[in-house]
Design a protein around this motif. Structure first.
Motif, mmCIF file in Angstrom:
data_model
loop_
_atom_site.group_PDB
_atom_site.id
_atom_site.type_symbol
_atom_site.label_atom_id
_atom_site.label_comp_id
_atom_site.label_asym_id
_atom_site.label_seq_id
_atom_site.Cartn_x
_atom_site.Cartn_y
_atom_site.Cartn_z
ATOM 1 N N ASP A 50 0.833 -1.206 0.000
ATOM 2 C CA ASP A 50 0.000 0.000 0.000
ATOM 3 C C ASP A 50 0.870 1.260 0.000
ATOM 4 O O ASP A 50 0.585 2.222 -0.723
ATOM 5 C CB ASP A 50 -0.944 -0.011 1.201
ATOM 6 C CG ASP A 50 -1.917 1.143 1.178
ATOM 7 O OD1 ASP A 50 -2.596 1.319 0.148
ATOM 8 O OD2 ASP A 50 -1.996 1.874 2.192
ATOM 9 N N GLU A 51 1.928 1.255 0.803
ATOM 10 C CA GLU A 51 2.836 2.416 0.853
ATOM 11 C C GLU A 51 3.557 2.611 -0.493
ATOM 12 O O GLU A 51 3.715 3.740 -0.947
ATOM 13 C CB GLU A 51 3.849 2.262 1.982
ATOM 14 C CG GLU A 51 3.252 2.407 3.371
ATOM 15 C CD GLU A 51 2.586 3.754 3.591
ATOM 16 O OE1 GLU A 51 3.189 4.796 3.270
ATOM 17 O OE2 GLU A 51 1.451 3.775 4.095
ATOM 18 N N ILE A 52 3.981 1.531 -1.107
ATOM 19 C CA ILE A 52 4.616 1.633 -2.429
ATOM 20 C C ILE A 52 3.632 2.212 -3.442
ATOM 21 O O ILE A 52 3.983 3.101 -4.235
ATOM 22 C CB ILE A 52 5.135 0.251 -2.900
ATOM 23 C CG1 ILE A 52 6.305 -0.219 -2.039
ATOM 24 C CG2 ILE A 52 5.563 0.308 -4.372
ATOM 25 C CD1 ILE A 52 6.743 -1.659 -2.296
ATOM 26 N N SER A 53 2.385 1.725 -3.392
ATOM 27 C CA SER A 53 1.392 2.153 -4.385
ATOM 28 C C SER A 53 0.997 3.619 -4.243
ATOM 29 O O SER A 53 0.464 4.206 -5.180
ATOM 30 C CB SER A 53 0.155 1.261 -4.323
ATOM 31 O OG SER A 53 -0.553 1.462 -3.135
ATOM 32 N N LYS A 54 1.237 4.219 -3.092
ATOM 33 C CA LYS A 54 0.998 5.656 -2.941
ATOM 34 C C LYS A 54 2.034 6.457 -3.714
ATOM 35 O O LYS A 54 1.765 7.564 -4.177
ATOM 36 C CB LYS A 54 1.041 6.050 -1.463
ATOM 37 C CG LYS A 54 -0.133 5.549 -0.667
ATOM 38 C CD LYS A 54 0.018 5.899 0.799
ATOM 39 C CE LYS A 54 -1.096 5.290 1.627
ATOM 40 N NZ LYS A 54 -0.898 5.519 3.066
ATOM 41 N N LEU A 55 3.215 5.897 -3.857
ATOM 42 C CA LEU A 55 4.312 6.595 -4.513
ATOM 43 C C LEU A 55 4.364 6.337 -6.018
ATOM 44 O O LEU A 55 4.785 7.203 -6.787
ATOM 45 C CB LEU A 55 5.644 6.188 -3.874
ATOM 46 C CG LEU A 55 5.764 6.532 -2.395
ATOM 47 C CD1 LEU A 55 6.991 5.865 -1.788
ATOM 48 C CD2 LEU A 55 5.824 8.037 -2.197
ATOM 49 N N ASN A 117 1.057 6.950 -12.459
ATOM 50 C CA ASN A 117 0.211 7.463 -11.382
ATOM 51 C C ASN A 117 1.028 7.557 -10.104
ATOM 52 O O ASN A 117 2.173 7.121 -10.061
ATOM 53 C CB ASN A 117 -0.998 6.543 -11.145
ATOM 54 C CG ASN A 117 -2.086 6.740 -12.166
ATOM 55 O OD1 ASN A 117 -2.432 7.854 -12.514
ATOM 56 N ND2 ASN A 117 -2.632 5.637 -12.659
ATOM 57 N N GLY A 118 0.425 8.104 -9.077
ATOM 58 C CA GLY A 118 1.088 8.194 -7.789
ATOM 59 C C GLY A 118 1.864 9.494 -7.623
ATOM 60 O O GLY A 118 1.904 10.348 -8.510
ATOM 61 N N THR A 119 2.480 9.613 -6.483
ATOM 62 C CA THR A 119 3.235 10.818 -6.143
ATOM 63 C C THR A 119 4.346 11.094 -7.153
ATOM 64 O O THR A 119 4.570 12.241 -7.542
ATOM 65 C CB THR A 119 3.831 10.671 -4.729
ATOM 66 O OG1 THR A 119 2.781 10.413 -3.807
ATOM 67 C CG2 THR A 119 4.564 11.923 -4.303
ATOM 68 N N LEU A 120 5.035 10.049 -7.601
ATOM 69 C CA LEU A 120 6.126 10.253 -8.561
ATOM 70 C C LEU A 120 5.633 10.836 -9.877
ATOM 71 O O LEU A 120 6.306 11.661 -10.486
ATOM 72 C CB LEU A 120 6.877 8.949 -8.816
ATOM 73 C CG LEU A 120 7.906 8.564 -7.777
ATOM 74 C CD1 LEU A 120 8.584 7.250 -8.147
ATOM 75 C CD2 LEU A 120 8.947 9.647 -7.583
#
Length: 163
Positions: A50-55, A117-120
């Motif tokens: 989940d933390e990886i997928s936010k980024l 997608n995501g923060t990156l």
């Protein structure tokens, strides 16, 4: 602002690399564990993914033992970030006014376009927009200075002479 986007992308890439190392370690423990002792590992695995997928946008495939294979992008064809006990490192660099992402796997660094997608992705878009805006401002300043200089040349100085 452009430099800030690059620095934050580097921080997020470091976070992804730390999280993917943690996920590979969880996979290793899942392969060695048996029975109900897996439940806390499975819960931790979910949190890390989940933390990886936010980024960054990832797809996950779970096998019968609970280990996760994580790939970049929205399809099951993206480059592998984590597979069993192996994690591949991501990198970011500046390339022609945009952020370029790559994944280090099998002894070579391979560029990837799977940051969708995501923060990156947001940081990449921000970096590109800052670069475009800076280029536009530079061009506008150049045109303004040239136009002003032409106007000065066509005018008169204090002695009534041209220029």
């Amino acid at each position: 602002m452009k430099l800030g986007a690059l620095k934050q992308a580097e921080i997020d890439i470091d976070s992804i690399n730390i999280l993917s190392t943690e996920l590979a370690n969880i996979n290793k423990k899942l392969l060695a564990a048996s029975g109900s002792s897996n439940n806390s590992l499975l819960d931790t695995r979910v949190v890390v993914i989940d933390e990886i997928s936010k980024l960054i946008d990832v797809t996950t495939q779970l096998d019968t033992r609970g280990t996760a294979t994580v790939r970049l992008g929205q399809s099951q064809n993206g480059p592998i970030l984590v597979e069993n006990t192996i994690n591949n490192r991501m990198e970011v660099s500046e390339n022609l006014g945009s952020l370029a992402f790559s994944i280090f796997s099998g002894g070579k660094n391979t560029p990837t376009s799977q940051v969708t997608n995501g923060t990156l992705k947001g940081l990449s878009d921000s970096f590109s927009m800052c670069h475009t805006t800076q280029t536009d401002l530079d061009e506008m300043a150049f045109v303004f200075a040239n136009t002003l200089n032409l106007q000065h040349k066509s005018g008169l100085d204090l002695n009534g002479s041209k220029g």
